[in-house]
Write an enzyme that holds these catalytic residues in place. Structure first.
Site, mmCIF file in Angstrom:
data_model
loop_
_atom_site.group_PDB
_atom_site.id
_atom_site.type_symbol
_atom_site.label_atom_id
_atom_site.label_comp_id
_atom_site.label_asym_id
_atom_site.label_seq_id
_atom_site.Cartn_x
_atom_site.Cartn_y
_atom_site.Cartn_z
ATOM 1 N N GLU A 21 0.844 -1.191 0.000
ATOM 2 C CA GLU A 21 0.000 0.000 0.000
ATOM 3 C C GLU A 21 0.882 1.244 0.000
ATOM 4 O OE1 GLU A 21 -2.364 2.969 0.003
ATOM 5 O OE2 GLU A 21 -3.255 0.976 -0.245
ATOM 6 N N ARG B 50 -17.309 4.112 3.729
ATOM 7 C CA ARG B 50 -16.149 3.463 3.114
ATOM 8 C C ARG B 50 -15.036 3.201 4.129
ATOM 9 N NH1 ARG B 50 -14.218 3.525 -2.364
ATOM 10 N NH2 ARG B 50 -15.731 5.135 -2.847
ATOM 11 N N ARG C 275 -19.318 16.197 -2.900
ATOM 12 C CA ARG C 275 -19.594 15.022 -2.077
ATOM 13 C C ARG C 275 -19.388 15.365 -0.611
ATOM 14 N NH1 ARG C 275 -16.299 10.153 -4.887
ATOM 15 N NH2 ARG C 275 -17.510 8.981 -3.365
ATOM 16 N N ASP D 73 -10.782 -0.616 -10.231
ATOM 17 C CA ASP D 73 -10.676 0.642 -10.971
ATOM 18 C C ASP D 73 -9.422 0.736 -11.816
ATOM 19 O OD1 ASP D 73 -13.081 1.564 -10.057
ATOM 20 O OD2 ASP D 73 -12.259 3.073 -8.691
ATOM 21 N N ALA E 70 -17.543 -0.214 -6.874
ATOM 22 C CA ALA E 70 -16.980 -1.076 -5.836
ATOM 23 C C ALA E 70 -17.453 -2.509 -6.004
ATOM 24 C CB ALA E 70 -17.360 -0.542 -4.456
#
Length: 463
Positions: free
Chosen positions: A41, A146, A229, A344, A357
């Site tokens: 990551e 999320r 958002r 994605d 998702a």
């Protein structure tokens, strides 16, 4: 659950990116004892983009029900996505069930969204009902915050299998028998694996290694739309627009824009997505910007009282350019590098069907079981090809209809426009195809393709 036969040899799999797709794939592969998984990551820890890093092993994070209100937060998961979670690994489905939120009212659980006019249109006032497509029991969907979902998934990943602050900068592989793909990271660390899975999102580094950095198809495409958002505490939302609209799923339709709301965090928060259309079709500057109050007011100046009240409650809101990828990308695989794209990084879509998702989870479902069936690293390319054989047609459909749905909701779609009767006829068609896909049959097709490819390879070796 997976199974392992005695004739299988260890396979090292590297996953680049620890988002929903990468974490789900890692959890699915844990069922196969001959698969060794490592997640790399780029961030310092698993975290919610645009919000604060989330580390479920941090003592300060344990048993803390507080919800970070930084966007983006609410994510819709269709019936297909929810099924895929349990098909990857039952623990994922159980984790999602603990944190998911459906409609606030039981009477609304069998309604997709209530679509109403967000502005006056042809003599019909804002608030006029347009459509409330019903759901069968098999089509019910829900939403989650999320960051909370990332936390739940991270708890299912062994601590030793994750590496953080690892930004991929290079990939190479020798042609010698038994060679592995060598990954180079910005901090100087290197690692070798038999297979590399790129789960690094829309701005994927791995995609450049698959298609080539100069290939226009490798570049994200601005869809002509953008979104404001944010999240609103539910008590404020209820006070502003009443409990029915605040606690359930509503879409306010308008010419050139729409506003979507649904509950998350167990109904404690209302998620808001206000979508607008770029007048010149371009997006300037950073993909994510702080909202300017004058911009959102100008974009929705013709919308009615409910939308004005919703938008007035959006504070510290982000302004997102909406990008996707071309559905014409020719492959998700670099065979020489044993590299495959997932989620994605392979097939990013616009958010208007709430399906992105879910497609990453479907990817993880198919790929985890195909890789688990590999007897050795020699079988990896057959697994990759079988994955592509079922996933590329499916994700192409989602990409194309996700863009189309944005035009429908903004009353600009070719052949429909502001004709509400025509809109009702097509509003929920594509999403039902997405929800009702037989995921187990899709996996069976991929498994059959993999068996066919391995049989062909065996015959070629004997001849």
């Amino acid at each position: 659950m997976g199974s392992v036969s005695k004739d299988k040899t260890p396979i090292n799999v590297a996953i680049i990116g620890g988002g929903i797709g990468g974490l789900a794939l890692s959890i699915g592969l844990q069922q196969y004892s001959h698969i060794n998984v490592r997640i790399f990551e780029a961030a310092p820890r698993f975290f919610e983009l645009g919000g604060k890093p989330n580390n479920p092993k941090d003592p300060a994070h344990q048993n803390n029900p507080a919800i970070d209100l930084d966007p983006p937060a609410g994510v819709l998961f269709g019936a297909n996505a929810i099924r895929a979670m349990s098909l990857i690994h039952p623990a994922i489905g159980e984790a999602y069930a603990r944190i998911s939120t459906t409609a606030g009212w039981p009477s609304k659980e069998s309604t997709y969204f209530d679509f109403i006019l967000g502005q006056d249109l042809d003599g019909q006032p804002a608030g006029t009902p347009v459509a409330s497509p019903p759901l069968s029991a098999a089509e019910r969907h829900s939403a989650a915050h999320r960051a909370r979902l990332i936390d739940e998934l991270a708890r299912l990943v062994p601590e030793a299998s994750a590496e953080f602050s690892k930004r991929l900068v290079g990939l190479a592989r020798d042609e010698a028998p038994g060679a592995r793909t060598r990954m180079a990271f910005a901090d100087g660390v290197t690692y070798e694996a038999d297979a590399v899975i790129g789960c690094d999102g829309l701005r994927s580094v791995c995609r450049d290694f698959v298609l080539g950095g100069d290939d226009p198809l490798a570049r994200p495409v601005f869809t002509g739309k953008y979104a404001y958002r944010g999240l609103v505490p539910m008590h404020k939302a209820v006070a502003a627009i009443g409990p029915e609209k605040a606690r359930n799923r509503y879409v306010f339709l308008g010419s050139g824009g729409h506003v979507l709301v649904f509950p998350v965090a167990g109904g404690a928060v209302m998620n808001v997505v206000a979508v607008g259309t770029a007048k010149d079709g371009t997006w300037q500057g950073s993909w994510i910007k702080p909202m300017k109050r004058e911009d959102i007011e100008a974009d929705f100046k013709d919308f009615g009282e409910d939308c004005q009240k919703i938008l007035s409650l959006m504070e510290n809101t982000s302004h997102w350019g909406i990008y996707d990828l071309s559905p014409d990308i020719p492959t998700f695989t670099s065979a020489p590098l044993r590299l495959l794209l997932l989620g994605d990084s392979a097939h990013a879509c616009a958010p208007h069907l709430g399906a992105g998702a879910g497609q990453a989870l479907e990817d993880a479902h198919v790929l985890s079981h195909l890789l688990g069936a590999c007897r050795s690293a020699d079988d990896v390319l057959a697994a990759f090809a079988a994955y592509e054989s079922v996933r590329r047609p499916r994700t192409r459909f989602v990409q194309c209809h996700s863009r189309r749905q944005g035009e429908l909701l903004d009353l600009h779609a070719d052949g429909v426009g502001e004709d509400l009767h025509a809109l009702r006829a097509v509003l929920s068609g594509p999403i039902r195809e997405i929800w009702n896909c037989d995921l187990e049959a899709e996996l069976a097709k991929a498994q059959a393709k993999m068996a066919e490819l391995l049989a062909e390879g065996g015959e070629a070796e004997r001849s």
